[in-house]
Design a protein around this motif. Structure first.
Motif, PDB file in Angstrom:
ATOM      1  N   GLY A  59      38.829-128.721 -23.338  1.00  0.00           N
ATOM      2  CA  GLY A  59      39.358-129.611 -22.313  1.00  0.00           C
ATOM      3  C   GLY A  59      40.671-130.290 -22.653  1.00  0.00           C
ATOM      4  N   TRP A  60      41.422-129.757 -23.620  1.00  0.00           N
ATOM      5  CA  TRP A  60      42.741-130.338 -23.913  1.00  0.00           C
ATOM      6  C   TRP A  60      43.644-130.175 -22.687  1.00  0.00           C
ATOM      7  CZ3 TRP A  60      46.990-127.033 -23.919  1.00  0.00           C
ATOM      8  CH2 TRP A  60      46.726-125.666 -23.997  1.00  0.00           C
ATOM      9  N   LEU A  61      44.719-130.972 -22.612  1.00  0.00           N
ATOM     10  CA  LEU A  61      45.555-130.986 -21.420  1.00  0.00           C
ATOM     11  C   LEU A  61      46.877-130.244 -21.580  1.00  0.00           C
ATOM     12  CD1 LEU A  61      44.958-134.705 -20.375  1.00  0.00           C
ATOM     13  CD2 LEU A  61      43.768-132.639 -19.581  1.00  0.00           C
ATOM     14  N   PHE A  62      47.643-130.603 -22.625  1.00  0.00           N
ATOM     15  CA  PHE A  62      48.940-129.947 -22.812  1.00  0.00           C
ATOM     16  C   PHE A  62      49.345-130.000 -24.274  1.00  0.00           C
ATOM     17  CE2 PHE A  62      49.832-134.372 -21.704  1.00  0.00           C
ATOM     18  CZ  PHE A  62      50.774-134.751 -22.634  1.00  0.00           C
ATOM     19  N   ARG A  63      50.360-129.187 -24.590  1.00  0.00           N
ATOM     20  CA  ARG A  63      50.920-129.179 -25.946  1.00  0.00           C
ATOM     21  C   ARG A  63      52.386-129.581 -25.865  1.00  0.00           C
ATOM     22  NH1 ARG A  63      47.298-124.237 -27.291  1.00  0.00           N
ATOM     23  NH2 ARG A  63      45.610-125.370 -28.323  1.00  0.00           N
ATOM     24  N   VAL A  64      52.810-130.280 -26.911  1.00  0.00           N
ATOM     25  CA  VAL A  64      54.172-130.808 -26.943  1.00  0.00           C
ATOM     26  C   VAL A  64      54.767-130.603 -28.329  1.00  0.00           C
ATOM     27  CG1 VAL A  64      53.273-133.136 -27.428  1.00  0.00           C
ATOM     28  CG2 VAL A  64      55.565-132.889 -26.497  1.00  0.00           C
ATOM     29  N   LYS A  65      56.025-130.113 -28.357  1.00  0.00           N
ATOM     30  CA  LYS A  65      56.749-130.004 -29.629  1.00  0.00           C
ATOM     31  C   LYS A  65      57.284-131.393 -29.940  1.00  0.00           C
ATOM     32  CE  LYS A  65      60.334-127.811 -32.166  1.00  0.00           C
ATOM     33  NZ  LYS A  65      60.773-126.579 -32.639  1.00  0.00           N
ATOM     34  N   LEU A  66      56.841-131.944 -31.069  1.00  0.00           N
ATOM     35  CA  LEU A  66      57.187-133.314 -31.408  1.00  0.00           C
ATOM     36  C   LEU A  66      58.684-133.485 -31.695  1.00  0.00           C
ATOM     37  CD1 LEU A  66      54.103-133.378 -31.681  1.00  0.00           C
ATOM     38  CD2 LEU A  66      54.394-134.841 -33.651  1.00  0.00           C
ATOM     39  N   ALA A  67      59.266-134.493 -31.072  1.00  0.00           N
ATOM     40  CA  ALA A  67      60.663-134.841 -31.325  1.00  0.00           C
ATOM     41  C   ALA A  67      60.756-135.838 -32.475  1.00  0.00           C
ATOM     42  CB  ALA A  67      61.299-135.431 -30.072  1.00  0.00           C
ATOM     43  N   SER A  68      59.726-136.672 -32.626  1.00  0.00           N
ATOM     44  CA  SER A  68      59.718-137.727 -33.635  1.00  0.00           C
ATOM     45  C   SER A  68      58.335-137.816 -34.275  1.00  0.00           C
ATOM     46  CB  SER A  68      60.083-139.067 -33.004  1.00  0.00           C
ATOM     47  OG  SER A  68      61.315-139.015 -32.339  1.00  0.00           O
ATOM     48  N   PRO A  69      58.046-136.952 -35.256  1.00  0.00           N
ATOM     49  CA  PRO A  69      56.717-136.964 -35.876  1.00  0.00           C
ATOM     50  C   PRO A  69      56.301-138.328 -36.429  1.00  0.00           C
ATOM     51  CG  PRO A  69      57.955-135.031 -36.566  1.00  0.00           C
ATOM     52  CD  PRO A  69      58.905-135.909 -35.804  1.00  0.00           C
ATOM     53  N   GLU A  70      57.265-139.165 -36.760  1.00  0.00           N
ATOM     54  CA  GLU A  70      56.941-140.491 -37.292  1.00  0.00           C
ATOM     55  C   GLU A  70      56.235-141.368 -36.251  1.00  0.00           C
ATOM     56  OE1 GLU A  70      61.184-140.528 -35.746  1.00  0.00           O
ATOM     57  OE2 GLU A  70      60.030-139.205 -37.059  1.00  0.00           O
ATOM     58  N   GLU A  71      56.284-141.003 -34.972  1.00  0.00           N
ATOM     59  CA  GLU A  71      55.564-141.767 -33.942  1.00  0.00           C
ATOM     60  C   GLU A  71      54.054-141.746 -34.174  1.00  0.00           C
ATOM     61  OE1 GLU A  71      58.503-141.263 -30.067  1.00  0.00           O
ATOM     62  OE2 GLU A  71      56.840-139.849 -30.346  1.00  0.00           O
ATOM     63  N   LEU A  72      53.557-140.760 -34.863  1.00  0.00           N
ATOM     64  CA  LEU A  72      52.126-140.677 -35.152  1.00  0.00           C
ATOM     65  C   LEU A  72      51.644-141.909 -35.912  1.00  0.00           C
ATOM     66  CD1 LEU A  72      51.842-136.917 -36.160  1.00  0.00           C
ATOM     67  CD2 LEU A  72      51.080-137.969 -34.013  1.00  0.00           C
ATOM     68  N   GLN A  73      52.535-142.518 -36.678  1.00  0.00           N
ATOM     69  CA  GLN A  73      52.179-143.710 -37.454  1.00  0.00           C
ATOM     70  C   GLN A  73      51.874-144.905 -36.550  1.00  0.00           C
ATOM     71  OE1 GLN A  73      55.389-144.300 -40.221  1.00  0.00           O
ATOM     72  NE2 GLN A  73      55.159-142.253 -41.103  1.00  0.00           N
ATOM     73  N   GLN A  74      52.333-144.861 -35.306  1.00  0.00           N
ATOM     74  CA  GLN A  74      52.091-145.945 -34.353  1.00  0.00           C
ATOM     75  C   GLN A  74      50.746-145.803 -33.643  1.00  0.00           C
ATOM     76  OE1 GLN A  74      54.355-148.428 -34.352  1.00  0.00           O
ATOM     77  NE2 GLN A  74      55.364-147.190 -35.895  1.00  0.00           N
ATOM     78  N   LEU A  75      50.088-144.654 -33.824  1.00  0.00           N
ATOM     79  CA  LEU A  75      48.825-144.382 -33.165  1.00  0.00           C
ATOM     80  C   LEU A  75      47.648-144.729 -34.068  1.00  0.00           C
ATOM     81  CD1 LEU A  75      49.795-140.933 -31.597  1.00  0.00           C
ATOM     82  CD2 LEU A  75      49.835-143.190 -30.498  1.00  0.00           C
ATOM     83  N   MET A  76      46.457-144.792 -33.492  1.00  0.00           N
ATOM     84  CA  MET A  76      45.251-145.116 -34.258  1.00  0.00           C
ATOM     85  C   MET A  76      44.590-143.847 -34.782  1.00  0.00           C
ATOM     86  SD  MET A  76      43.519-147.969 -31.724  1.00  0.00           S
ATOM     87  CE  MET A  76      44.009-147.175 -30.189  1.00  0.00           C
ATOM     88  N   ASP A  77      44.103-143.910 -36.029  1.00  0.00           N
ATOM     89  CA  ASP A  77      43.276-142.814 -36.532  1.00  0.00           C
ATOM     90  C   ASP A  77      41.866-143.028 -35.983  1.00  0.00           C
ATOM     91  OD1 ASP A  77      42.086-144.817 -38.089  1.00  0.00           O
ATOM     92  OD2 ASP A  77      42.895-144.062 -39.971  1.00  0.00           O
ATOM     93  N   GLN A  78      40.940-142.135 -36.322  1.00  0.00           N
ATOM     94  CA  GLN A  78      39.593-142.207 -35.761  1.00  0.00           C
ATOM     95  C   GLN A  78      38.903-143.545 -36.058  1.00  0.00           C
ATOM     96  OE1 GLN A  78      38.055-139.566 -33.847  1.00  0.00           O
ATOM     97  NE2 GLN A  78      36.794-141.323 -33.280  1.00  0.00           N
ATOM     98  N   ALA A  79      39.008-144.019 -37.290  1.00  0.00           N
ATOM     99  CA  ALA A  79      38.351-145.274 -37.664  1.00  0.00           C
ATOM    100  C   ALA A  79      38.935-146.450 -36.879  1.00  0.00           C
ATOM    101  CB  ALA A  79      38.480-145.520 -39.164  1.00  0.00           C
ATOM    102  N   ALA A  80      40.243-146.501 -36.753  1.00  0.00           N
ATOM    103  CA  ALA A  80      40.887-147.587 -36.010  1.00  0.00           C
ATOM    104  C   ALA A  80      40.532-147.511 -34.523  1.00  0.00           C
ATOM    105  CB  ALA A  80      42.397-147.529 -36.202  1.00  0.00           C
TER     106      ALA A  80
END
Length: 155
Positions: A126-147
């Motif tokens: 059920g995934w929606l779309f795929r995106v080529k990341l322009a700024s991989p460092e943005e992942l640091q702004q997101l929550m991991d599973q525990a958070a």
């Protein structure tokens, strides 16, 4: 904003059997620890600088049976937080926001023709779309599973 309201209202309701199935698969998925989440309940997992985006088990459960999916066009440039699609269910309509910036490389044609895949398998089929990341460092702004789990408990 509609989604946030739906999520708050339904946050204390018992999970549906579809939600429980999706959630159980997520807990035992090999990609479980590689998934990052937004406060709006989108997730992204990244492999070779390509992010696969979907909505969380919590989100699909709160929405109920998804009956329509609108996805972004391949080639479209998006920024983290941009509205880039929509989901409609028997309960509500909800916007989809991109968790990361980049270029849309693929949409899930299967989910467009069978929206219920989101309820059945929100982290796999059920995934929606795929995106080529322009700024991989943005992942640091997101929550991991525990958070994300802690965030769900608090809200």
């Amino acid at each position: 904003m509609v989604v946030c309201s739906v999520f708050r209202v339904t946050s204390r309701l018992a999970r549906s059997s579809l939600g429980a199935q999706c959630c159980a698969r997520a807990l035992y998925s090999t990609e479980h620890k590689a998934r990052f989440y937004t406060k709006k309940h989108e997730w992204v997992s990244v492999s070779d600088n390509i992010g696969t985006v979907g909505i969380s088990s919590y989100a699909q459960d709160a929405l109920g049976e998804v009956v329509y999916v609108q996805l972004p066009e391949v080639g479209k440039q998006i920024a983290a937080g941009d509205e880039c699609g929509a989901l409609e269910s028997v309960k509500a309509a909800s916007e989809v926001y991109s968790p990361v910036s980049g270029t849309i490389t693929e949409t899930n044609k299967e989910v467009e023709s069978k929206p219920a895949l989101i309820n059945k398998s929100c982290y796999e089929e059920g995934w929606l779309f795929r995106v080529k990341l322009a700024s991989p460092e943005e992942l640091q702004q997101l929550m991991d599973q525990a958070a994300y789990d802690k965030y769900l408990e608090e809200h």
